[in-house]
Design a protein around this motif. Structure first.
Motif, PDB file in Angstrom:
ATOM      1  N   LEU A   1       0.846  -1.186   0.000  1.00  0.00           N
ATOM      2  CA  LEU A   1       0.000   0.000   0.000  1.00  0.00           C
ATOM      3  C   LEU A   1       0.883   1.237   0.000  1.00  0.00           C
ATOM      4  N   ILE A   2       0.671   2.098  -0.998  1.00  0.00           N
ATOM      5  CA  ILE A   2       1.381   3.379  -1.091  1.00  0.00           C
ATOM      6  C   ILE A   2       0.425   4.463  -0.609  1.00  0.00           C
ATOM      7  N   VAL A   3       0.898   5.305   0.325  1.00  0.00           N
ATOM      8  CA  VAL A   3       0.053   6.368   0.883  1.00  0.00           C
ATOM      9  C   VAL A   3       0.793   7.701   0.740  1.00  0.00           C
ATOM     10  N   ASP A   4       0.240   8.574  -0.086  1.00  0.00           N
ATOM     11  CA  ASP A   4       0.838   9.903  -0.279  1.00  0.00           C
ATOM     12  C   ASP A   4      -0.235  10.796  -0.876  1.00  0.00           C
ATOM     13  N   ASP A   5      -0.303  12.035  -0.426  1.00  0.00           N
ATOM     14  CA  ASP A   5      -1.302  12.957  -0.952  1.00  0.00           C
ATOM     15  C   ASP A   5      -0.921  13.508  -2.325  1.00  0.00           C
ATOM     16  N   VAL A   6       0.294  13.275  -2.771  1.00  0.00           N
ATOM     17  CA  VAL A   6       0.751  13.757  -4.078  1.00  0.00           C
ATOM     18  C   VAL A   6       0.765  12.575  -5.057  1.00  0.00           C
ATOM     19  N   GLN A   7      -0.116  12.653  -6.041  1.00  0.00           N
ATOM     20  CA  GLN A   7      -0.251  11.544  -6.984  1.00  0.00           C
ATOM     21  C   GLN A   7       1.050  11.231  -7.713  1.00  0.00           C
ATOM     22  N   SER A   8       1.797  12.250  -8.112  1.00  0.00           N
ATOM     23  CA  SER A   8       3.046  12.002  -8.841  1.00  0.00           C
ATOM     24  C   SER A   8       4.038  11.218  -7.985  1.00  0.00           C
TER      25      SER A   8
ATOM     26  N   ARG B   1       3.159   9.034  -5.611  1.00  0.00           N
ATOM     27  CA  ARG B   1       2.642   7.657  -5.587  1.00  0.00           C
ATOM     28  C   ARG B   1       3.052   6.921  -6.863  1.00  0.00           C
ATOM     29  N   LEU B   2       3.020   7.620  -7.992  1.00  0.00           N
ATOM     30  CA  LEU B   2       3.386   6.984  -9.254  1.00  0.00           C
ATOM     31  C   LEU B   2       4.873   6.656  -9.321  1.00  0.00           C
ATOM     32  N   VAL B   3       5.722   7.522  -8.774  1.00  0.00           N
ATOM     33  CA  VAL B   3       7.167   7.240  -8.726  1.00  0.00           C
ATOM     34  C   VAL B   3       7.415   5.978  -7.897  1.00  0.00           C
ATOM     35  N   VAL B   4       6.764   5.889  -6.749  1.00  0.00           N
ATOM     36  CA  VAL B   4       6.934   4.709  -5.890  1.00  0.00           C
ATOM     37  C   VAL B   4       6.399   3.470  -6.606  1.00  0.00           C
ATOM     38  N   LYS B   5       5.227   3.592  -7.210  1.00  0.00           N
ATOM     39  CA  LYS B   5       4.633   2.449  -7.918  1.00  0.00           C
ATOM     40  C   LYS B   5       5.547   1.971  -9.049  1.00  0.00           C
ATOM     41  N   PHE B   6       6.102   2.892  -9.823  1.00  0.00           N
ATOM     42  CA  PHE B   6       7.010   2.525 -10.906  1.00  0.00           C
ATOM     43  C   PHE B   6       8.229   1.774 -10.362  1.00  0.00           C
TER      44      PHE B   6
ATOM     45  N   ASN C   1       1.322  -5.997  -7.196  1.00  0.00           N
ATOM     46  CA  ASN C   1       0.107  -6.021  -6.385  1.00  0.00           C
ATOM     47  C   ASN C   1       0.143  -4.805  -5.449  1.00  0.00           C
ATOM     48  N   VAL C   2      -0.190  -3.641  -5.995  1.00  0.00           N
ATOM     49  CA  VAL C   2      -0.005  -2.368  -5.303  1.00  0.00           C
ATOM     50  C   VAL C   2      -1.322  -1.590  -5.281  1.00  0.00           C
ATOM     51  N   ASP C   3      -1.688  -1.113  -4.106  1.00  0.00           N
ATOM     52  CA  ASP C   3      -2.842  -0.228  -3.944  1.00  0.00           C
ATOM     53  C   ASP C   3      -2.336   1.147  -3.523  1.00  0.00           C
ATOM     54  N   GLN C   4      -3.202   2.153  -3.700  1.00  0.00           N
ATOM     55  CA  GLN C   4      -2.816   3.525  -3.373  1.00  0.00           C
ATOM     56  C   GLN C   4      -3.900   4.213  -2.553  1.00  0.00           C
ATOM     57  N   ALA C   5      -3.451   5.101  -1.666  1.00  0.00           N
ATOM     58  CA  ALA C   5      -4.348   5.952  -0.889  1.00  0.00           C
ATOM     59  C   ALA C   5      -3.739   7.344  -0.839  1.00  0.00           C
ATOM     60  N   SER C   6      -4.593   8.363  -0.748  1.00  0.00           N
ATOM     61  CA  SER C   6      -4.084   9.740  -0.745  1.00  0.00           C
ATOM     62  C   SER C   6      -3.983  10.337   0.652  1.00  0.00           C
ATOM     63  N   ASN C   7      -4.387   9.579   1.679  1.00  0.00           N
ATOM     64  CA  ASN C   7      -4.223  10.040   3.061  1.00  0.00           C
ATOM     65  C   ASN C   7      -4.335   8.842   3.997  1.00  0.00           C
ATOM     66  N   GLY C   8      -4.016   9.076   5.262  1.00  0.00           N
ATOM     67  CA  GLY C   8      -4.020   7.994   6.237  1.00  0.00           C
ATOM     68  C   GLY C   8      -5.386   7.385   6.492  1.00  0.00           C
ATOM     69  N   LYS C   9      -6.437   8.197   6.414  1.00  0.00           N
ATOM     70  CA  LYS C   9      -7.792   7.665   6.624  1.00  0.00           C
ATOM     71  C   LYS C   9      -8.146   6.665   5.530  1.00  0.00           C
ATOM     72  N   GLN C  10      -7.871   7.012   4.278  1.00  0.00           N
ATOM     73  CA  GLN C  10      -8.114   6.077   3.183  1.00  0.00           C
ATOM     74  C   GLN C  10      -7.271   4.819   3.363  1.00  0.00           C
ATOM     75  N   ALA C  11      -6.036   4.992   3.827  1.00  0.00           N
ATOM     76  CA  ALA C  11      -5.144   3.849   4.051  1.00  0.00           C
ATOM     77  C   ALA C  11      -5.724   2.907   5.100  1.00  0.00           C
ATOM     78  N   ILE C  12      -6.226   3.456   6.200  1.00  0.00           N
ATOM     79  CA  ILE C  12      -6.816   2.616   7.250  1.00  0.00           C
ATOM     80  C   ILE C  12      -8.002   1.832   6.700  1.00  0.00           C
ATOM     81  N   ASP C  13      -8.840   2.482   5.905  1.00  0.00           N
ATOM     82  CA  ASP C  13      -9.977   1.779   5.305  1.00  0.00           C
ATOM     83  C   ASP C  13      -9.500   0.606   4.447  1.00  0.00           C
TER      84      ASP C  13
END
Length: 124
Positions: free
Chosen positions: A7-14, A16-21, A30-42
């Motif tokens: 799970l990648i968690v960062d409010d900056v989409q670019s 998240r994409l660098v990490v995903k790449f 097998n990678v999921d993304q969230a833009s903040n900690g609340k989304q990550a917890i869900d």
């Protein structure tokens, strides 16, 4: 290692994409993304993850708060966690290390450093 879920968690989409790449270059797809900690917890409550890679400074729920949630919950406390941040403040670094973070990486991220830290976390 390709069966690991991350799970990648960062409010900056670019970011998240660098990490995903970087993860994809390691055959970790097998990678999921969230833009903040609340989304990550869900997402953490719904899925099994082997590793969380999170930014420290985010709106709604930051990386330290996310890490505190994970370490305080018996079900998730052993989840590997890598913190990313542009904050080089020594006190903040010590605070994060004190929270049992597996690794701490300063931005801008060097893909080689991230790859090594991810491999280390997933091989423990």
């Amino acid at each position: 290692m390709s069966d690991k879920r991350i799970l990648i968690v960062d409010d900056v989409q670019s970011m998240r994409l660098v990490v995903k790449f970087t993860l994809e270059s390691m055959e970790l797809k097998n990678v999921d993304q969230a833009s903040n900690g609340k989304q990550a917890i869900d997402l953490i409550k719904k899925n099994h993850y082997d590793l969380v890679i999170s930014d420290m400074e985010m709106p709604i729920l930051n990386g330290i708060e996310l890490l505190n949630f994970i370490r305080a919950d018996e079900k998730y406390k052993d989840l590997h966690f890598i913190m990313l941040t542009s904050i080089a403040d020594k006190d903040k670094i010590l605070e994060v290390i004190g929270q049992s973070v597996d690794s701490y990486i300063l931005k801008p991220i060097c893909p080689d450093t991230l790859s090594k830290r991810v491999a280390t976390a997933l091989n423990h």
